[in-house]
Design an enzyme around this catalytic site. Structure first.
Site, mmCIF file in Angstrom:
data_model
loop_
_atom_site.group_PDB
_atom_site.id
_atom_site.type_symbol
_atom_site.label_atom_id
_atom_site.label_comp_id
_atom_site.label_asym_id
_atom_site.label_seq_id
_atom_site.Cartn_x
_atom_site.Cartn_y
_atom_site.Cartn_z
ATOM 1 N N ARG A 22 37.920 37.498 42.217
ATOM 2 C CA ARG A 22 38.254 38.400 43.408
ATOM 3 C C ARG A 22 36.653 38.809 43.909
ATOM 4 O O ARG A 22 35.726 38.476 43.070
ATOM 5 C CB ARG A 22 38.909 39.826 43.048
ATOM 6 C CG ARG A 22 40.105 39.650 41.959
ATOM 7 C CD ARG A 22 41.334 39.355 42.780
ATOM 8 N NE ARG A 22 41.667 40.157 43.861
ATOM 9 C CZ ARG A 22 42.472 41.190 43.786
ATOM 10 N NH1 ARG A 22 42.661 41.733 42.703
ATOM 11 N NH2 ARG A 22 42.731 41.734 45.008
ATOM 12 N N LYS A 75 50.745 51.432 39.969
ATOM 13 C CA LYS A 75 51.420 50.869 41.225
ATOM 14 C C LYS A 75 52.690 50.464 41.033
ATOM 15 O O LYS A 75 53.305 50.001 42.122
ATOM 16 C CB LYS A 75 50.391 49.648 41.455
ATOM 17 C CG LYS A 75 49.101 49.827 41.761
ATOM 18 C CD LYS A 75 48.400 48.552 41.812
ATOM 19 C CE LYS A 75 46.750 48.941 41.438
ATOM 20 N NZ LYS A 75 46.029 47.592 41.533
ATOM 21 N N PRO A 96 48.840 47.341 48.956
ATOM 22 C CA PRO A 96 48.848 48.489 48.251
ATOM 23 C C PRO A 96 48.230 48.687 46.858
ATOM 24 O O PRO A 96 48.185 48.025 45.841
ATOM 25 C CB PRO A 96 50.421 48.693 47.908
ATOM 26 C CG PRO A 96 50.841 47.293 47.978
ATOM 27 C CD PRO A 96 49.852 46.232 48.182
ATOM 28 N N GLU A 97 47.313 49.704 47.033
ATOM 29 C CA GLU A 97 46.788 50.190 45.362
ATOM 30 C C GLU A 97 47.649 51.620 45.279
ATOM 31 O O GLU A 97 48.529 51.940 46.014
ATOM 32 C CB GLU A 97 45.214 50.250 45.877
ATOM 33 C CG GLU A 97 44.524 49.070 45.769
ATOM 34 C CD GLU A 97 43.077 49.336 45.877
ATOM 35 O OE1 GLU A 97 42.586 50.261 45.359
ATOM 36 O OE2 GLU A 97 42.486 48.379 46.578
#
Length: 269
Positions: free
Chosen positions: A259, A59, A2-3
DNA sequence: TCGATCCTGTAG
DNA sequence: CTACAGGATCGA
């Protein structure tokens, strides 16, 4: 998974399914999900409380309970939160579950167990959220505020966008997509982004998030289907080697902050 | 700014 | 088997 858009979709679904319900019992199956809080604390303090409202900040999911307490949930990479009709049939990956009145179950599922569930007095909310930055879909996200944040950052633009203390809710996918849409090089420092590109980026962030919220909301609304929002078509994310949709040059993948970043070396200069 | 860490699952 | 995963935090 999830973002911001997926977290927003989870919250909307939760509002439809769980608002007004009362907690019968809460069980922590994996103690690490509440760390550093004691699982026994959540298990003893939550029964009898009612779910009064559900809020998203970046978030973070905030479930406001009666008598001034808040369940604070972060899904991190693989978390999910949803209601099932019968708590007895919860999935094996339920790391924490709540029996609601009527026997339904509010399930916190998380294969990697990186997610967090905490319980806070409502009075501590401001302290809990002190490092959460501007909501990109709120009226506070003006070009002025965005520019101010960018000018104050010497970080690469991609790292800047993912910094939750600046803009809250962008993650690895939508940060890359927004930079591509605005033609900004992910390695370029945030403060060096030109004025017109900054304006484009500001708009791109909102457009992409709006679109992704709609897709995620539609996908999550499918009963019984909690899959990732594959409905959002990515232009660069996870497309290493594929031709850029604008110029045809192969999309590149580089490492930033541990990342992967995907971008078009020609379009994003 | 990098690397390790928290964990598990899955793709190559 | 290794690499990597849509997140965040910590210490070197």
């Amino acid at each position: 998974m999830p973002e911001l858009p997926e977290v927003e979709a989870v919250c909307r679904k939760l509002r439809r399914d769980a608002l007004g319900a009362s907690i019968v019992q809460l069980r922590v199956e994996r103690p690490s999900v509440t760390r550093p809080q004691d699982p026994a604390h959540l298990e003893s303090e939550t029964p009898g409380r009612r779910i009064e409202s559900i809020e998203r900040r970046g978030k973070n999911i905030l479930i406001h309970l009666s008598a001034g307490h808040i369940l604070h949930i972060h899904l991190r990479m693989t978390g999910n939160l949803y209601v099932i009709p019968d708590v007895r049939f919860r999935p094996s990956l339920a790391r924490l579950w709540i029996e609601l009145d009527g026997g339904r179950g509010l399930i916190f599922e998380d294969s990697r167990v990186l997610g967090k569930v905490h319980l806070h007095p409502a009075a501590h909310l401001a302290r809990v959220l002190k490092d959460v930055g501007i909501e990109p879909l709120s009226s506070a996200f003006t070009l002025d505020n965005f520019t101010r944040a960018a000018k104050a950052s010497s970080q690469p633009s991609k790292i800047f966008l993912m910094d939750q203390r600046r803009v809250a809710g962008l993650g690895n996918i939508y940060a890359a997509e927004a930079l591509f849409r605005a033609r900004v090089n992910p390695r370029q420092s945030a403060r060096s982004i030109s004025k017109p590109k900054l304006a484009n980026l500001h708009t791109a962030i909102q457009d992409i998030l709006h679109h992704a919220v709609s897709s995620a909301d539609a996908a999550y609304a499918e009963p019984g289907h909690f899959a990732e929002g594959e409905s959002f078509p990515c232009a660069v994310y996870d497309r290493e080697g594929e031709p850029c949709t604008i110029c045809g040059k192969p999309i590149r993948r580089i490492a930033q902050g541990g990342r992967s970043t995907y971008f078009c070396p020609r379009c994003q200069r």
